[in-house]
Enzyme design. Structure first.
Site, PDB file in Angstrom:
ATOM      1  N   GLY A  63       0.885  -1.156   0.000  1.00 16.49           N
ATOM      2  CA  GLY A  63       0.000   0.000   0.000  1.00 16.49           C
ATOM      3  C   GLY A  63       0.920   1.202   0.000  1.00 16.49           C
ATOM      4  O   GLY A  63       1.927   1.198   0.718  1.00 16.49           O
ATOM      5  N   ASN A 108       0.115  10.287  -6.902  1.00 15.89           N
ATOM      6  CA  ASN A 108      -0.177   8.861  -7.070  1.00 15.89           C
ATOM      7  C   ASN A 108      -1.453   8.581  -7.861  1.00 15.89           C
ATOM      8  O   ASN A 108      -2.360   7.881  -7.392  1.00 15.89           O
ATOM      9  CB  ASN A 108      -0.303   8.202  -5.681  1.00 15.89           C
ATOM     10  CG  ASN A 108       0.913   7.374  -5.339  1.00 15.89           C
ATOM     11  OD1 ASN A 108       1.529   6.786  -6.224  1.00 15.89           O
ATOM     12  ND2 ASN A 108       1.246   7.327  -4.072  1.00 15.89           N
ATOM     13  N   ASP A 135       7.318   5.557  -3.599  1.00 14.70           N
ATOM     14  CA  ASP A 135       7.082   5.590  -2.149  1.00 14.70           C
ATOM     15  C   ASP A 135       8.412   5.598  -1.391  1.00 14.70           C
ATOM     16  O   ASP A 135       8.552   6.280  -0.371  1.00 14.70           O
ATOM     17  CB  ASP A 135       6.258   4.368  -1.719  1.00 14.70           C
ATOM     18  CG  ASP A 135       4.955   4.278  -2.485  1.00 14.70           C
ATOM     19  OD1 ASP A 135       4.399   5.330  -2.843  1.00 14.70           O
ATOM     20  OD2 ASP A 135       4.491   3.145  -2.733  1.00 14.70           O
TER      21      ASP A 135
HETATM   22  P1  ATP Z   1       6.010   3.990  -8.570  1.00  7.99           P
HETATM   23  O1  ATP Z   1       6.299   2.914  -9.574  1.00  7.99           O
HETATM   24  O2  ATP Z   1       6.342   3.570  -7.189  1.00  7.99           O
HETATM   25  O3  ATP Z   1       4.656   4.647  -8.709  1.00  7.99           O
HETATM   26  P2  ATP Z   1       6.981   6.610  -9.349  1.00  7.99           P
HETATM   27  O4  ATP Z   1       6.572   6.685 -10.786  1.00  7.99           O
HETATM   28  O5  ATP Z   1       6.240   7.394  -8.331  1.00  7.99           O
HETATM   29  O6  ATP Z   1       7.113   5.091  -8.901  1.00  7.99           O
HETATM   30  P3  ATP Z   1       9.700   6.994 -10.216  1.00  7.99           P
HETATM   31  O7  ATP Z   1       9.905   8.371 -10.703  1.00  7.99           O
HETATM   32  O8  ATP Z   1       9.609   5.895 -11.192  1.00  7.99           O
HETATM   33  O9  ATP Z   1       8.483   7.036  -9.196  1.00  7.99           O
HETATM   34  O10 ATP Z   1      10.890   6.619  -9.232  1.00  7.99           O
HETATM   35  C1  ATP Z   1      11.045   7.258  -7.997  1.00  7.99           C
HETATM   36  C2  ATP Z   1      12.505   7.391  -7.675  1.00  7.99           C
HETATM   37  O11 ATP Z   1      13.115   6.095  -7.632  1.00  7.99           O
HETATM   38  C3  ATP Z   1      13.292   8.176  -8.715  1.00  7.99           C
HETATM   39  O12 ATP Z   1      13.191   9.561  -8.461  1.00  7.99           O
HETATM   40  C4  ATP Z   1      14.688   7.618  -8.479  1.00  7.99           C
HETATM   41  O13 ATP Z   1      15.259   8.178  -7.327  1.00  7.99           O
HETATM   42  C5  ATP Z   1      14.414   6.155  -8.169  1.00  7.99           C
HETATM   43  N1  ATP Z   1      14.480   5.353  -9.412  1.00  7.99           N
HETATM   44  C6  ATP Z   1      13.470   4.987 -10.216  1.00  7.99           C
HETATM   45  N2  ATP Z   1      13.907   4.276 -11.283  1.00  7.99           N
HETATM   46  C7  ATP Z   1      15.260   4.183 -11.123  1.00  7.99           C
HETATM   47  C8  ATP Z   1      16.324   3.567 -11.868  1.00  7.99           C
HETATM   48  N3  ATP Z   1      16.081   2.907 -12.999  1.00  7.99           N
HETATM   49  N4  ATP Z   1      17.571   3.672 -11.384  1.00  7.99           N
HETATM   50  C9  ATP Z   1      17.848   4.334 -10.244  1.00  7.99           C
HETATM   51  N5  ATP Z   1      16.886   4.936  -9.507  1.00  7.99           N
HETATM   52  C10 ATP Z   1      15.616   4.871  -9.919  1.00  7.99           C
END
Ligand code: ATP
Length: 314
Positions: free
Chosen positions: A34, A166, A257
């Site tokens: 969650g 989200n 998260d």
């Molecule tokens: P979620 O899938 O949990 O909804 P989100 O879309 O909110 O994720 P992302 O922007 O995909 O969040 O990722 C959040 C953070 O995780 C990024 O800002 C980065 O710090 C880290 N991150 C995501 N993907 C990678 C990657 N391929 N390599 C390194 N760090 C990553």
């Protein structure tokens, strides 16, 4: 007295461990997830006190979730157990090596019964941060009202409100979500969003346009999460950016998260904007390189692990 209070829905998880469709006898891992409990666990592992408010079923999954959260040091004293409806469930198949398919069994179930009376005003008023997500208002009218009640109590008491947009396309349309998310952005001090999510509120544009658009609605800390490109933020009018860490991608779920947990813990520690973003990226990197939504979240003493060029930590 806790540092962070959060509220929302947490469900059981059955995740197939082999690639392909679910079949009889397929091996699977049982866990839970969650968005808000992921953040609470992350903040707790980093040494702060976190509490989660929510409803679970009075059933094996509900008990599993409550005891795991307790084991992670999350305060679950305000969690209630429903006898009429069960805990929600997610089934996750690794349909192909590159495509995960999640099926949700949540509509009308325990988590969606969250209601304003579940929000203990004393708990919220005594906290330093309230964290909410844009998933909860999409679950039911009572869950939406609970989020607004918590935000109102926090704002009246001067407790900082943190909001992660989200957006979940399975729960509501972009138009319906856009209006509600905009309202919550206006009531938050800190806002976290992906680029697509920010565009729902302020319209398409560059990352600078998105951050400025969100900040113009009131929040003093706006952070745009950019996956493998790290994070872009507008904090007290200043642009701050921070790159992602180079890691092997194993499981992208929960990265957002993890980032939020890292950022909020650094804020609780009184760190600078650049150091808050850095810790967000470190936690995101831990999350994407371990399977599970929250299992890979780091403890405080592990934060520097990824800085070392050594593969083996002794
Ligand atoms: P979620 O899938 O949990 O909804 P989100 O879309 O909110 O994720 P992302 O922007 O995909 O969040 O990722 C959040 C953070 O995780 C990024 O800002 C980065 O710090 C880290 N991150 C995501 N993907 C990678 C990657 N391929 N390599 C390194 N760090 C990553």
């Amino acid at each position: 007295r806790v540092d962070l209070v959060t509220l929302g829905e947490t469900m059981g998880l059955v995740a197939a461990t082999d690639t392909g469709s679910f079949t009889v006898g397929a091996p699977a891992r049982v866990s839970f997830g969650g968005a808000e409990t992921n953040v609470a666990i992350g903040v707790s592992r980093l040494g702060h006190r976190a509490a989660w408010i929510g409803r679970l079923g009075d059933d094996p999954l509900g008990l599993l979730i409550a005891s795991a959260l307790r084991g992670e040091g999350v305060d679950v004293s305000r969690v209630t157990f429903e006898t009429e409806v069960p805990t929600g469930l997610m089934l996750r198949e690794r349909r192909t090596a590159d495509r995960v398919r999640v099926s949700y069994y949540r509509r009308g179930l325990a988590g969606s019964r969250l209601a304003p009376d579940d929000v203990d005003p004393e708990l919220v008023r005594a906290a330093r941060l309230l964290h909410v997500s844009g998933i909860t208002p999409a679950l039911s009218p009572s869950a939406r009202a609970a989020v607004h009640r918590a935000v109102e109590i926090a704002r009246d008491a001067g407790v900082l409100v943190s909001f992660d947009l989200n957006y979940r396309a399975a729960l509501w349309s972009p138009a319906e979500a856009g209006a509600e998310l905009a309202t919550l952005v206006e009531r938050a001090d800190l806002v976290f969003a992906g680029e697509d999510e920010a565009a729902l509120v302020v319209g398409e544009g560059s990352v600078a346009h998105l951050a400025k658009g969100l900040a113009s609605r009131g929040p003093t800390q706006v952070v745009i999460k950019r996956g493998g490109d790290g994070a872009y933020a507008l904090i007290d009018g200043e642009v701050v950016t921070s790159p992602a860490l180079p890691v092997t991608l194993v499981d992208p779920v929960g990265a957002g998260d993890a980032f939020v947990a890292g950022y909020l813990s650094a804020l609780l520690d009184g760190l600078s904007p650049a150091d808050r973003l850095r810790r967000g990226n470190v936690c995101g990197a831990f999350s994407v390189s371990v399977s599970g939504d929250w299992e890979g979240l780091p403890r405080r003493r592990e934060l520097a692990t990824l800085d070392s060029a050594e593969n083996v930590a002794r």
